[in-house]
Motif scaffolding. Structure first.
Motif, short mmCIF file in Angstrom:
data_model
loop_
_atom_site.label_atom_id
_atom_site.label_comp_id
_atom_site.label_asym_id
_atom_site.label_seq_id
_atom_site.Cartn_x
_atom_site.Cartn_y
_atom_site.Cartn_z
N ASP A 196 0.86 -1.18 0.00
CA ASP A 196 0.00 0.00 0.00
C ASP A 196 0.89 1.23 0.00
O ASP A 196 1.85 1.29 0.77
CB ASP A 196 -0.92 0.00 1.23
N ASN A 216 -2.25 3.21 6.06
CA ASN A 216 -2.96 1.98 5.66
C ASN A 216 -2.07 0.76 5.79
O ASN A 216 -2.50 -0.31 6.23
CB ASN A 216 -3.46 2.09 4.22
N ASP A 275 -3.02 -3.18 -2.36
CA ASP A 275 -3.74 -1.95 -2.68
C ASP A 275 -4.00 -1.92 -4.18
O ASP A 275 -3.13 -2.27 -4.98
CB ASP A 275 -2.91 -0.74 -2.24
N TYR A 321 -7.11 -4.62 -1.67
CA TYR A 321 -7.24 -3.76 -0.49
C TYR A 321 -7.56 -2.38 -1.03
O TYR A 321 -6.71 -1.71 -1.62
CB TYR A 321 -5.91 -3.79 0.25
N LYS A 352 -11.38 -0.68 2.62
CA LYS A 352 -10.77 0.18 3.64
C LYS A 352 -11.82 1.16 4.15
O LYS A 352 -12.65 1.62 3.36
CB LYS A 352 -9.62 1.00 3.05
N PRO A 353 -11.79 1.52 5.42
CA PRO A 353 -10.93 0.95 6.46
C PRO A 353 -11.47 -0.42 6.88
O PRO A 353 -12.67 -0.60 7.05
CB PRO A 353 -11.03 1.95 7.60
#
Length: 129
Positions: free
Chosen positions: A14, A19, A58, A87, A110-111
């Motif tokens: 990420d 994060n 991510d 993610y 996320k979150p």
């Protein structure tokens, strides 16, 4: 080339430090050994040497995005079947469907709550006893 599989290892990628750190702390609490990277290029270089049990990736990052990283992993024999979880903050149904169509095994929004993290990346096989 046969790469060593490292049971209990998860790679987190990420570009946002907060994060990355939150995911790392949560996964370590669950029982994973975590190796974290801020970009896809460094993660792919690491994956030239070893194969983790799973990856939290991510989707939207500068330079090389998560979908590009995933395509590279699926093209490599050693990581073709690696469990890769998207993610992302992109939570619309068509976006999630697109991530699944791209080949992600799961999508984590996320979150992420601890329960959600446990659902998509349960306790690693190396420690599940």
């Amino acid at each position: 080339m046969n790469l060593p599989l490292i049971p209990g290892l998860v790679v987190v990628v990420d570009d946002v430090e907060a994060n990355r750190e939150l995911a790392q702390a949560t996964l370590e609490m669950i029982g994973w050994d975590v190796r974290a990277f801020s970009n896809g290029t460094d993660a792919l270089a690491f994956l030239d040497q070893v194969v983790p049990e799973a990856m939290l990736l991510d989707v939207r990052m500068p330079e090389i995005g998560g979908e590009q990283v995933l395509a590279e992993l699926r093209a490599r024999p050693a990581t073709r079947s690696l469990r890769v979880v998207a993610y992302t903050a992109h939570a619309l149904p068509d976006e999630i469907a697109g991530f699944r169509a791209a080949g992600f095994d799961e999508v984590l929004i996320k979150p992420a709550r601890v329960a959600d993290m446990r659902r998509v990346l349960p306790r690693p096989a190396a420690r599940a006893a």
